[in-house]
Design a protein around this motif. Sequence first.
Motif, short mmCIF file in Angstrom:
data_model
loop_
_atom_site.label_atom_id
_atom_site.label_comp_id
_atom_site.label_asym_id
_atom_site.label_seq_id
_atom_site.Cartn_x
_atom_site.Cartn_y
_atom_site.Cartn_z
N MET A 92 0.81 -1.23 0.00
CA MET A 92 0.00 0.00 0.00
C MET A 92 0.84 1.27 0.00
O MET A 92 0.32 2.38 -0.18
CB MET A 92 -0.95 0.02 1.20
N GLY A 93 2.14 1.16 0.20
CA GLY A 93 3.00 2.33 0.28
C GLY A 93 3.10 2.87 1.70
O GLY A 93 2.42 2.38 2.62
N THR A 94 3.96 3.85 1.87
CA THR A 94 4.20 4.40 3.22
C THR A 94 4.13 5.92 3.23
O THR A 94 4.69 6.56 4.12
CB THR A 94 5.57 3.93 3.73
N GLU A 146 2.00 9.77 3.11
CA GLU A 146 1.02 10.36 4.02
C GLU A 146 -0.39 9.81 3.77
O GLU A 146 -1.16 9.60 4.71
CB GLU A 146 1.03 11.88 3.87
N ARG A 147 -0.72 9.58 2.50
CA ARG A 147 -2.03 8.99 2.20
C ARG A 147 -2.17 7.62 2.85
O ARG A 147 -3.19 7.29 3.46
CB ARG A 147 -2.21 8.87 0.68
N ALA A 148 -1.12 6.80 2.73
CA ALA A 148 -1.15 5.46 3.31
C ALA A 148 -1.23 5.53 4.83
O ALA A 148 -1.95 4.75 5.47
CB ALA A 148 0.09 4.68 2.88
N HIS A 149 -0.51 6.48 5.41
CA HIS A 149 -0.53 6.63 6.87
C HIS A 149 -1.93 7.00 7.35
O HIS A 149 -2.43 6.44 8.34
CB HIS A 149 0.48 7.69 7.30
N ALA A 150 -2.59 7.92 6.66
CA ALA A 150 -3.93 8.32 7.06
C ALA A 150 -4.92 7.16 6.93
O ALA A 150 -5.80 6.96 7.78
CB ALA A 150 -4.39 9.50 6.21
N ASP A 179 3.96 -3.01 4.35
CA ASP A 179 4.03 -1.56 4.52
C ASP A 179 3.29 -1.10 5.76
O ASP A 179 3.65 -0.08 6.37
CB ASP A 179 3.46 -0.85 3.29
N GLY A 180 2.27 -1.83 6.17
CA GLY A 180 1.57 -1.50 7.41
C GLY A 180 2.49 -1.61 8.61
O GLY A 180 2.43 -0.80 9.54
N VAL A 181 3.37 -2.61 8.60
CA VAL A 181 4.35 -2.77 9.69
C VAL A 181 5.35 -1.61 9.67
O VAL A 181 5.74 -1.08 10.72
CB VAL A 181 5.06 -4.12 9.59
N THR A 182 5.77 -1.23 8.47
CA THR A 182 6.70 -0.09 8.35
C THR A 182 6.08 1.18 8.91
O THR A 182 6.73 1.95 9.63
CB THR A 182 7.10 0.10 6.88
N VAL A 228 -2.96 -8.45 14.78
CA VAL A 228 -1.90 -9.39 14.41
C VAL A 228 -0.91 -8.64 13.53
O VAL A 228 -1.31 -7.98 12.56
CB VAL A 228 -2.47 -10.61 13.64
N ILE A 229 0.37 -8.74 13.84
CA ILE A 229 1.39 -8.18 12.95
C ILE A 229 2.24 -9.32 12.42
O ILE A 229 2.44 -10.33 13.10
CB ILE A 229 2.26 -7.11 13.65
N THR A 230 2.73 -9.17 11.18
CA THR A 230 3.44 -10.28 10.53
C THR A 230 4.80 -9.82 9.99
O THR A 230 5.05 -9.86 8.78
CB THR A 230 2.59 -10.84 9.38
N PRO A 231 5.70 -9.40 10.86
CA PRO A 231 7.00 -8.92 10.38
C PRO A 231 7.96 -10.06 10.06
O PRO A 231 7.87 -11.15 10.63
CB PRO A 231 7.51 -8.11 11.57
N HIS A 232 8.90 -9.80 9.16
CA HIS A 232 10.10 -10.62 9.11
C HIS A 232 11.13 -9.98 10.04
O HIS A 232 10.86 -8.94 10.68
CB HIS A 232 10.62 -10.77 7.67
#
Length: 497
Positions: free
Chosen positions: A319-321, A323-327, A344-347, A363-367
């Motif tokens: 989804m990207g990181t 300002e639009r994605a953050h909002a 990108d949500g984790v970032t 739930v978060i799914t990081p590497h």
Amino acid sequence: MRTAYTSDQIRAAEAALMARLPEGTLMARAAAGLASVCAGMLTASAGKVYGSRVTLLIGSGDNGGDALYAGARLARRGARVVAVLAGSRAHPGGRAALLGAGGRVVAYEEALARDLIIEADLVVDGLVGIGGAGALREPYATLARLCADAHRVVAVDVPSGVDASSGRVDGPAVRAHVTVTFGAYKNGLLIDPGASHAGRVELVDIGLGPYLPDPDVVALTGPDVADLLPRPIEETDKYRRGVVGIVAGSDRFTGAAVLCVAGALRAGVGMVRFASTAEPVRYVRTRWPEAVTTVLDGTEPDPVGKIGRVQAWVLGPGMGTDERAHALARAVLATDEPVIVDADGVTLAARDPSLLRRSAPTVITPHAGELSRLLGVPRDRIEARKLEHARRAAAELGVTVLLKGMTTLVAEEDRPVRVNTTGTPWLATGGTGDVLSGIIGALLSAGLPGYEAASCGAYLHGRAALLAVHGGAEAGAEGPIAALDVAEALPEAIRTL
């Protein structure tokens, strides 16, 4: 369900059991099981035990005693058994038993040990047991390295150099083809990097069961997952099966959107509501007409309301990181529904930890790299101590953590860490994580709690990958896969449960 324990838990159980048994009973049980596995391997490779060459690598602890007693059993069946003593001491009873059965005992010399390891039909690693911690000292470290040249290696209880409680490997460690472990699984046999040193794990029951505490680590099996998975009944409709909202993809990463939706649909969700910018929506509509799509241009005062009602969300893949994605992430995470946050949500959450401060299940799914940014810990330290850092993240962030890797861990505060044992190295290809997110989102929307959804999702993801890799070919045959192959194999993975 497979349960695993720390070294301290195992030793406490052994002490409780030994207090009720004649001296030497547990070692006799362990040695008998070890000898049986070794004999089976020799028979499978050479057709017989008689005349085979077996080299024992012996430390000063009890697992060296296990190896010596097992070697005596093999020697009585005609094997040519030589024990290499890594130190000046060895278990006296085991040493006497081996010599009495016609075996040999030699002191360590590097050249001699190398020859005995290379020439052996089977090498038995009895150097360091479950009490070992930290890097191997010499000559143990050299012997561990020499094992790389062996035809077949069997580790006693745990490969030497692997921390039994955590799977940590701090230096040279034995890479076994088979590990024969006694009484119960140890954490380090299920968690990388230790798991990758263990090979196939054979459990020998020595009677510890009644004395073991609640497990430290567990691994779900097929029947466990089958019991947990939701399944439709006669009066089920698409809404009861679960509606998942997927916010993923961007003009640059359209594939992440397609793959995430694929994972959700093939995992059995009732409906997908997909939202993104125009380009990924076009791709999703073309590939998955089942999905209900919404175009978001970033000007919506209420993007969540525009998408419609859902029972769970998937947030982040591609989804990207900006300002639009953050909002958009903030709007989704402000809802009361369960959310899986990926990629990108984790970032975004690493940049703005307040995003994860919510009362609804998350739930978060990081590497390991993404978790390093969330915790402020170097990636190599996380990879070396996965169990520790998955637990820490769950506690500090107040979420369910699915830490990706060759052995995926699912951690939630005050619960045993779950280890996923399905999967294949062929999963290391772009987009497979997007499919996993869709699977977990589908399970969340069907009503599974985060801990169960993440655990079952990882299991199904790995099982589908194995089916795709083999592709109906003969046993052992494998071929490369792409992410969409994993999604397409999900219905069969569920059927086989």
